[in-house]
Design a protein around this motif. Sequence first.
Motif, mmCIF file in Angstrom:
data_model
loop_
_atom_site.group_PDB
_atom_site.id
_atom_site.type_symbol
_atom_site.label_atom_id
_atom_site.label_comp_id
_atom_site.label_asym_id
_atom_site.label_seq_id
_atom_site.Cartn_x
_atom_site.Cartn_y
_atom_site.Cartn_z
ATOM 1 N N VAL A 179 66.625 67.323 64.902
ATOM 2 C CA VAL A 179 67.632 67.851 63.806
ATOM 3 C C VAL A 179 68.445 66.602 63.603
ATOM 4 O O VAL A 179 69.060 65.739 64.640
ATOM 5 C CB VAL A 179 67.824 68.654 64.877
ATOM 6 N N GLY A 180 68.312 66.725 62.533
ATOM 7 C CA GLY A 180 69.134 65.977 61.664
ATOM 8 C C GLY A 180 70.728 66.935 61.243
ATOM 9 O O GLY A 180 71.353 67.985 61.328
ATOM 10 N N VAL A 181 71.824 66.286 61.847
ATOM 11 C CA VAL A 181 73.117 66.860 61.044
ATOM 12 C C VAL A 181 73.789 66.629 60.703
ATOM 13 O O VAL A 181 74.308 64.702 60.099
ATOM 14 C CB VAL A 181 73.947 66.893 62.687
ATOM 15 N N GLN A 182 74.421 67.073 59.382
ATOM 16 C CA GLN A 182 75.093 66.413 58.732
ATOM 17 C C GLN A 182 77.145 66.568 59.508
ATOM 18 O O GLN A 182 77.608 68.232 59.451
ATOM 19 C CB GLN A 182 75.709 67.039 57.516
ATOM 20 N N GLY A 183 78.175 66.152 58.759
ATOM 21 C CA GLY A 183 79.502 66.062 59.255
ATOM 22 C C GLY A 183 80.731 65.627 59.019
ATOM 23 O O GLY A 183 80.257 64.491 57.532
ATOM 24 N N PHE A 184 80.892 64.824 59.646
ATOM 25 C CA PHE A 184 82.722 64.495 58.679
ATOM 26 C C PHE A 184 83.108 63.478 59.986
ATOM 27 O O PHE A 184 83.392 63.644 61.061
ATOM 28 C CB PHE A 184 84.069 65.328 57.887
ATOM 29 N N TYR A 185 83.721 62.035 59.319
ATOM 30 C CA TYR A 185 84.473 61.232 60.241
ATOM 31 C C TYR A 185 85.789 60.967 60.089
ATOM 32 O O TYR A 185 85.962 61.282 58.617
ATOM 33 C CB TYR A 185 83.117 59.886 60.337
ATOM 34 N N VAL A 186 86.561 60.212 60.923
ATOM 35 C CA VAL A 186 87.778 60.187 60.953
ATOM 36 C C VAL A 186 87.493 58.215 60.575
ATOM 37 O O VAL A 186 86.973 57.693 61.876
ATOM 38 C CB VAL A 186 88.748 60.660 61.369
ATOM 39 N N SER A 187 88.505 57.303 60.147
ATOM 40 C CA SER A 187 88.212 55.911 60.244
ATOM 41 C C SER A 187 89.745 56.195 61.387
ATOM 42 O O SER A 187 90.384 56.183 61.443
ATOM 43 C CB SER A 187 89.041 56.154 59.167
ATOM 44 N N SER A 188 88.656 54.735 62.005
ATOM 45 C CA SER A 188 89.512 54.278 62.809
ATOM 46 C C SER A 188 90.791 53.548 62.518
ATOM 47 O O SER A 188 91.613 53.461 63.278
ATOM 48 C CB SER A 188 89.006 53.509 64.180
ATOM 49 N N GLN A 189 91.270 53.435 61.245
ATOM 50 C CA GLN A 189 91.745 52.674 60.795
ATOM 51 C C GLN A 189 93.118 53.684 59.790
ATOM 52 O O GLN A 189 93.994 53.463 59.320
ATOM 53 C CB GLN A 189 91.445 51.702 59.636
ATOM 54 N N SER A 190 92.691 54.768 59.935
ATOM 55 C CA SER A 190 93.531 55.940 59.164
ATOM 56 C C SER A 190 94.876 55.737 59.574
ATOM 57 O O SER A 190 94.992 55.885 61.383
ATOM 58 C CB SER A 190 92.974 57.218 59.216
ATOM 59 N N LYS A 191 96.234 55.447 58.703
ATOM 60 C CA LYS A 191 96.800 55.422 59.444
ATOM 61 C C LYS A 191 97.944 56.638 59.501
ATOM 62 O O LYS A 191 98.777 57.858 60.195
ATOM 63 C CB LYS A 191 98.239 55.088 58.275
ATOM 64 N N ASN A 192 96.553 58.304 59.047
ATOM 65 C CA ASN A 192 97.130 59.754 59.320
ATOM 66 C C ASN A 192 96.451 60.445 60.124
ATOM 67 O O ASN A 192 95.709 61.015 59.675
ATOM 68 C CB ASN A 192 97.023 60.606 57.990
ATOM 69 N N ALA A 193 95.638 59.412 61.771
ATOM 70 C CA ALA A 193 94.646 59.992 61.969
ATOM 71 C C ALA A 193 95.050 61.394 63.281
ATOM 72 O O ALA A 193 94.139 62.215 62.554
ATOM 73 C CB ALA A 193 94.250 58.731 63.672
ATOM 74 N N LEU A 194 96.123 61.972 63.062
ATOM 75 C CA LEU A 194 96.620 63.399 63.514
ATOM 76 C C LEU A 194 96.212 64.134 62.070
ATOM 77 O O LEU A 194 95.952 65.575 62.463
ATOM 78 C CB LEU A 194 97.648 63.292 64.349
ATOM 79 N N VAL A 195 96.872 64.100 61.607
ATOM 80 C CA VAL A 195 96.324 64.585 60.066
ATOM 81 C C VAL A 195 95.590 65.228 59.436
ATOM 82 O O VAL A 195 95.155 66.383 59.534
ATOM 83 C CB VAL A 195 97.749 64.421 59.558
ATOM 84 N N ALA A 196 94.353 64.294 59.846
ATOM 85 C CA ALA A 196 93.224 63.837 59.539
ATOM 86 C C ALA A 196 92.752 65.354 60.083
ATOM 87 O O ALA A 196 91.102 65.577 60.254
ATOM 88 C CB ALA A 196 92.543 62.845 59.676
ATOM 89 N N GLN A 197 92.568 64.750 61.783
ATOM 90 C CA GLN A 197 92.340 65.734 62.994
ATOM 91 C C GLN A 197 92.165 67.435 62.431
ATOM 92 O O GLN A 197 91.099 67.839 62.557
ATOM 93 C CB GLN A 197 92.146 65.239 64.142
ATOM 94 N N GLN A 198 93.354 66.869 62.225
ATOM 95 C CA GLN A 198 94.135 68.865 61.494
ATOM 96 C C GLN A 198 93.020 69.113 60.396
ATOM 97 O O GLN A 198 93.138 70.637 60.479
ATOM 98 C CB GLN A 198 94.985 68.622 62.218
ATOM 99 N N PHE A 199 92.356 68.586 59.613
ATOM 100 C CA PHE A 199 91.963 68.780 58.416
ATOM 101 C C PHE A 199 91.195 69.372 58.482
ATOM 102 O O PHE A 199 90.791 70.497 58.451
ATOM 103 C CB PHE A 199 92.321 67.785 57.355
ATOM 104 N N LEU A 200 90.499 68.770 59.864
ATOM 105 C CA LEU A 200 88.882 68.419 60.180
ATOM 106 C C LEU A 200 88.631 70.201 60.964
ATOM 107 O O LEU A 200 87.824 71.017 60.773
ATOM 108 C CB LEU A 200 88.126 67.803 61.559
ATOM 109 N N THR A 201 89.397 69.844 62.259
ATOM 110 C CA THR A 201 89.187 71.029 63.095
ATOM 111 C C THR A 201 90.531 72.689 62.945
ATOM 112 O O THR A 201 90.148 73.111 63.884
ATOM 113 C CB THR A 201 89.593 70.789 63.889
ATOM 114 N N HIS A 202 91.134 72.753 62.032
ATOM 115 C CA HIS A 202 91.891 74.034 62.048
ATOM 116 C C HIS A 202 91.474 74.530 59.957
ATOM 117 O O HIS A 202 91.647 75.859 59.634
ATOM 118 C CB HIS A 202 93.597 73.044 61.219
#
Length: 413
Positions: free
Chosen positions: A301-324
Amino acid sequence: MRKMGIGVAALATTTLLLAGCAGGSTPAATETEEAPIDASGVTLTIWTDANRKPAIEAAAKTFEEETGGKVELVQKNFEDIRNDFINQVPTGNGPDITVGAHDFLGSFVEAGVIDTVDLGAAADQLEQVAIDAFTYDGQVYGFPYALESIALIQNTDLVGEDAPATFDDMIAAGAASGAERPFVINTAGQTGDAYTMYGFQTSFGAPVFVQDASGSYTSEVGMGGDAGNAFAEWLGANGETGTGYISTTIDYDTNNELFASGKAAYTIQGPWAIEALTAQGVNIKVNPIPSAGGETAAPFVGVQGFYVSSQSKNALVAQQFLTHYLATDEAQQALYDADPRLPAWKSVAEKVASDPVVAGFLASAANGVPQPSIPEMGSVWDLWNAAQVQIIKGADPASTWTKMVSDVEAAIG
C-alpha cells in the motif's frame, strides 16, 4: 510506489471493508474542542502539486479566518519535492509543510528534515495502514490522507462477481470460463515485478522486511527460510516450465490488452489501469487478491500525506493546520475531489464506497501493508526482481531465492 491518477468514475469499497472502517460521519472528537490558536503574524509556507492545491487553499482559507495566520502555497512538480525538501530545509529556505509520498519518509528521517506529528483524535478516523506507513522507529512523522494499492480484477461476464478465496479457486474458475488464459499478471517482461507479485508472496508469510510491534519496518529481511522457499517453489511451479500462468512475456501493456480483449479472466492491477482494462467494454469486479500460500494476501500500500519541516519556526501552528484544518470531512472530501486517490479518512472512504471499483481497491488495501520506506529498500528491488524472473524462466527456485536473500542481506550490511 506506483502513481495513481484516475477519475472518480474509475475508482471505489466493499461492505467487507466498511465493516473494518465504519463509523459514518466524523465524530465530534475528531475536531478539537480547544479554541483556535492565535496565529497572528504567522505565515505557513506549504509545498503542494497542482492537483491538490485547490483543496489545500480551501482549508487554508478557514485557517486564516479562524486563527489570523496566513498560508502561502508554493506549487511544485511532485517529482521534485523529495530532493528539493532535503536540500532546502537545512538552509532555512524550505517550507513549513510539504505534501509527499510515504516512501519519502526514510530519506527524510535520515536527513533530519522532518518533525514528528501528534495525530491526536484524528488518528481514530485514519486507516491503520496509513498511520503505519508514516511510522518510523515507532514515531509518526506526518499526516497521511490517501492510499493506493493493487487488487484482483475479474471479468464478470466470464467468472461472475464472487471473489475467489485462493489462487487455485481462481485458476479453476478462470479455466471453466473458457477464456484463453484463466489468469494473467504483469512481470514487466524480463525485468520482473515483485511489486505486483507481493500479495502472493506475503500469503506464504514471507515479507520483504520484518515489521516490529509499532508497525515500523526493521532492517531484518523477512523473505528467507522455509516461507520464502515455499513461495519460490510456487512461483516456479506456475512459471514458464510449469503451468505457464506466470510468464516473462507479459509486460504491462500486454497484460492489460489480454484482459481487455476478454482473453484472460483475471488479472492483478491498480486503479491506474482501469481505463485500459475496460476500454473494450469488459465488465469488471474488483476484489482482494486471493491467497496462494494459506495466509492473507497483503499487497503493498502506498500512502500520500503531509510532512512538517524539522526547521519550521512555526511547528506548533503547522501541526495544528494538519490535525485541525485538514483533519475534517470537508477538507478530506476536497482532497479526494481534487485528486481522486483512495481515502485513508474513514468517513470519506465510506461515502466514495458507493462506487464498487473504489470499494474493491479499498478492500484490497485494507488487507495490505505499507511499502517499506526504510533506506534499505533501495538495495532490494533489482536483486528481488531478477530472482523472480530467473525462477519464472525455470531456474531452481530454492537455490535462486536463497542466493537472492543472501545478496540482499549483504547489500544492506
